[in-house]
Design a protein around this motif. Structure first.
Motif, PDB file in Angstrom:
ATOM      1  N   UNK A 290       0.792  -1.235   0.000  1.00 46.14           N
ATOM      2  CA  UNK A 290       0.000   0.000   0.000  1.00 46.14           C
ATOM      3  C   UNK A 290       0.826   1.289   0.000  1.00 46.14           C
ATOM      4  N   UNK A 291       2.005   1.337   0.609  1.00 47.69           N
ATOM      5  CA  UNK A 291       2.785   2.578   0.509  1.00 47.69           C
ATOM      6  C   UNK A 291       3.072   3.012  -0.913  1.00 47.69           C
ATOM      7  N   UNK A 292       2.949   2.098  -1.880  1.00 50.57           N
ATOM      8  CA  UNK A 292       3.227   2.426  -3.269  1.00 50.57           C
ATOM      9  C   UNK A 292       1.984   2.900  -4.037  1.00 50.57           C
ATOM     10  N   UNK A 293       0.790   2.603  -3.525  1.00 52.26           N
ATOM     11  CA  UNK A 293      -0.385   2.908  -4.349  1.00 52.26           C
ATOM     12  C   UNK A 293      -1.590   3.453  -3.586  1.00 52.26           C
ATOM     13  N   UNK A 303       2.546   7.936  -8.979  1.00 52.16           N
ATOM     14  CA  UNK A 303       3.071   6.628  -9.367  1.00 52.16           C
ATOM     15  C   UNK A 303       4.103   6.679 -10.505  1.00 52.16           C
ATOM     16  N   UNK A 304       3.883   7.473 -11.574  1.00 49.10           N
ATOM     17  CA  UNK A 304       4.890   7.495 -12.651  1.00 49.10           C
ATOM     18  C   UNK A 304       6.266   7.927 -12.163  1.00 49.10           C
ATOM     19  N   UNK A 305       6.307   8.920 -11.272  1.00 46.91           N
ATOM     20  CA  UNK A 305       7.594   9.380 -10.745  1.00 46.91           C
ATOM     21  C   UNK A 305       8.206   8.321  -9.827  1.00 46.91           C
ATOM     22  N   UNK A 306       7.355   7.638  -9.081  1.00 49.48           N
ATOM     23  CA  UNK A 306       7.837   6.583  -8.192  1.00 49.48           C
ATOM     24  C   UNK A 306       8.454   5.448  -8.996  1.00 49.48           C
ATOM     25  N   UNK A 361       9.656   6.096   4.070  1.00 51.20           N
ATOM     26  CA  UNK A 361      10.698   7.087   3.787  1.00 51.20           C
ATOM     27  C   UNK A 361      11.421   6.829   2.476  1.00 51.20           C
ATOM     28  N   UNK A 362      11.705   5.566   2.177  1.00 48.47           N
ATOM     29  CA  UNK A 362      12.380   5.259   0.926  1.00 48.47           C
ATOM     30  C   UNK A 362      11.445   5.441  -0.267  1.00 48.47           C
ATOM     31  N   UNK A 363      10.146   5.188  -0.067  1.00 45.74           N
ATOM     32  CA  UNK A 363       9.177   5.467  -1.133  1.00 45.74           C
ATOM     33  C   UNK A 363       9.186   6.957  -1.466  1.00 45.74           C
ATOM     34  N   UNK A 364       9.219   7.800  -0.433  1.00 45.06           N
ATOM     35  CA  UNK A 364       9.259   9.248  -0.655  1.00 45.06           C
ATOM     36  C   UNK A 364      10.519   9.659  -1.403  1.00 45.06           C
ATOM     37  N   UNK A 365      11.651   9.050  -1.054  1.00 45.53           N
ATOM     38  CA  UNK A 365      12.909   9.357  -1.737  1.00 45.53           C
ATOM     39  C   UNK A 365      12.885   8.889  -3.189  1.00 45.53           C
ATOM     40  N   UNK A 366      12.314   7.721  -3.434  1.00 41.71           N
ATOM     41  CA  UNK A 366      12.201   7.228  -4.807  1.00 41.71           C
ATOM     42  C   UNK A 366      11.333   8.148  -5.648  1.00 41.71           C
ATOM     43  N   UNK A 367      10.236   8.608  -5.043  1.00 45.06           N
ATOM     44  CA  UNK A 367       9.349   9.509  -5.777  1.00 45.06           C
ATOM     45  C   UNK A 367      10.085  10.809  -6.113  1.00 45.06           C
TER      46      UNK A 367
END
Length: 525
Positions: A290-293, A303-306, A361-367
């Motif tokens: 869920x943190x991804x979507x 999502x595209x930036x992630x 936190x890593x999801x935010x950095x990836x985005x």
């Protein structure tokens, strides 16, 4: 990967501008947390675990004042110790505990900004990453409750910042004599902080793998003595916790989630565990992603930036010859930060929306990384008009996405607080409805009733028909307060259901009323 995001006046040097943004993000986090609490009077205590943390924190505070430790404790010590220190300075109250979590939760966004800058993201992209962390619904909810999720996440993110700082210092230590902290000092601090995160929530032990690989990759692997000191720094934090765990009956590494872990759980929706029988709508593999979507974590518009950022980090992680050590380390930490917790969570026989917060936190950095790559491409477009139109569309998407996440967070947190306040309403109603000397058996509200009433409260979870029979005293006023549906559906064939049925069939139950999900019975005999 560096860009010049701002044209700043001469008095706003890059360092001062970064400091201003860090401060602004922290203040924004503080304000946002309090807006979520506005007009609710919610004190952060709910369920069972929050009260357990609070009570044990108070017990540890008494030790600091020369008293004795009272009661036992199931979870690790990191968070109760933090509460005990806060209680010693500011006094024992739910407000003290809640402010501690709000402060640490507000600091997460600035730390993400710093992490992004350390990994060579541009200033604007770093701000975007920080804002994504700032508005994450689960982070906001965890920040206003008296639970260990936010403190553990704070220690882990701070540890990541210090690991990358240590990598930069490693170069200085090699090239010149430096009078400040050495790379070893930074790595030892990072190791101790990650250990502190681990004794706040056991799940963070998994991060020692990517952290360790990153430290070795930075050059520490060529210095065996440094490796030993880094391990000692972690053990100094972990060993007291392990000694405490061995002296109590609470499980440590033989926890039910560890023992019940199985790859097949990733594609399952039905589980039977120590907490009863559960039937969920999604398989674990989807639920814990869920943190991804999920809008509550991150708007799907991002999502595209992630995806772009994830692909870039994956490629950087496998390029061993990458000349920028910090980028290479950041990629390794990123992959481990997400993959290891996800694999573990997908395999446990349980679902809880709080658990995947460790990955965010890593999801935010990836985005933010994906945003940086896309904006770099936009800057290469041939005409100024086209570039401006694309940037306008880009920022429009970001604003709508942020509003979507904030709206979802607001609605979800409002519902959460309403449900928790309803439990306190039940406690208030019960205290006025039955005699103060009465005995109350309950499940789910035990610690709430102990905090907000003076009733003699007993936890039904620890009872069996045999213990209830042994405690039966003729003429004593006894009551039962339970969620009947929960007992009958989640605890089929367990002691909880058997105890309820024994009270119903052997002693007789007279229904007196219902508030919320809970029904009050007078126990006969």
């Amino acid at each position: 990967m560096k860009t010049s995001d701002f044209n700043y006046p001469s008095f706003f040097t890059p360092r001062r501008l970064d400091l201003f943004l860090v401060t602004a993000l922290f203040v924004a986090g503080f304000v946002l947390h309090f807006l979520m609490l506005a007009q609710t009077q919610f004190d952060g205590l709910y369920g069972q675990d929050a009260y357990a943390y609070y009570d044990f924190g108070e017990s540890l505070k008494n030790i600091l004042n020369g008293g004795n430790l009272s009661g036992s404790f199931f979870w690790p010590l990191g968070y109760p110790i933090l509460l005990a220190l806060g209680f010693s300075v500011f006094g024992v109250s739910a407000s003290t505990a809640q402010i501690i979590n709000i402060t640490l939760g507000s600091a997460l966004s600035p730390l993400i900004f710093i992490l992004a800058r350390q990994q060579s993201l541009g200033r604007l992209s770093s701000v975007i990453s920080a804002i994504v962390m700032l508005i994450c619904g689960q982070a906001l909810q965890s920040g206003i409750v008296v639970m260990s999720d936010i403190p553990a996440l704070f220690w882990a993110v701070l540890s990541a910042v210090i690991v990358l700082r240590g990598a930069s210092q490693m170069t200085l230590d090699t090239e010149v004599k430096h009078t400040g902290f050495s790379s070893l000092s930074y790595f030892m601090m990072a190791s101790a902080l990650l250990a502190l995160a681990s004794i706040t929530r056991w799940l963070y032990l998994l991060l020692f793998i990517p952290w360790g690989i990153s430290m070795l990759w930075s050059g520490m692997g060529r210095r065996p003595r440094q490796i030993g000191w880094v391990i000692i720094a972690a053990l100094m934090v972990l060993l007291p916790q392990l000694a405490f765990s061995r002296a109590t009956s609470a499980p440590t590494f033989n926890h039910a989630w560890v023992e019940g872990w199985s790859p097949s759980n990733a594609i399952s929706t039905t589980f039977d565990n120590i907490d009863g029988h559960f039937e969920y709508q999604q398989i674990n593999a989807i639920y814990y992603a869920q943190p991804f979507y999920a809008k509550y974590y991150l708007s799907p518009l991002f999502a595209p930036f992630l995806i772009l950022g994830a692909l870039w980090l994956l490629l950087r992680g496998v390029r061993i010859a990458q000349p920028n050590v910090r980028i290479k380390m950041g990629a390794v930490m990123a992959l481990g930060w997400i993959v290891l917790p996800y694999i573990f969570l997908a395999g446990i026989p349980y679902q809880n929306i709080r658990f995947p917060l460790i990955m965010f936190p890593e999801v935010a950095l990836m985005m933010g990384t994906g945003w940086e790559l896309f904006t770099r491409w936009v800057k290469r477009l041939p005409t100024l008009v086209v570039r401006r139109l694309v940037f306008i569309a880009l920022f429009s998407v970001a604003i709508v996405g942020a509003m979507q996440t904030l709206s979802t967070a607001r609605d979800t947190i409002d519902l959460f607080i309403t449900n928790q306040q309803r439990d306190k309403t039940v406690a208030s109603w019960l205290a006025h409805y039955i005699p103060s000397e009465a005995v109350v058996y309950t499940f789910g509200l035990t610690l709430t009733l102990k905090h907000y009433t003076k009733l003699d409260v007993h936890e039904l979870y620890y009872e069996t028909p045999a213990t209830l029979r042994a405690k039966w005293q003729h003429g004593q006023k006894e009551y039962l307060l339970i969620n009947v549906w929960n007992i009958e559906d989640q605890w089929i064939g367990r002691d909880l259901q058997l105890s309820y049925h024994w009270l119903r069939d052997e002693r007789g139950l007279t229904r007196l009323g219902r508030v919320g999900y809970y029904t009050l019975f007078r126990i006969g005999g």
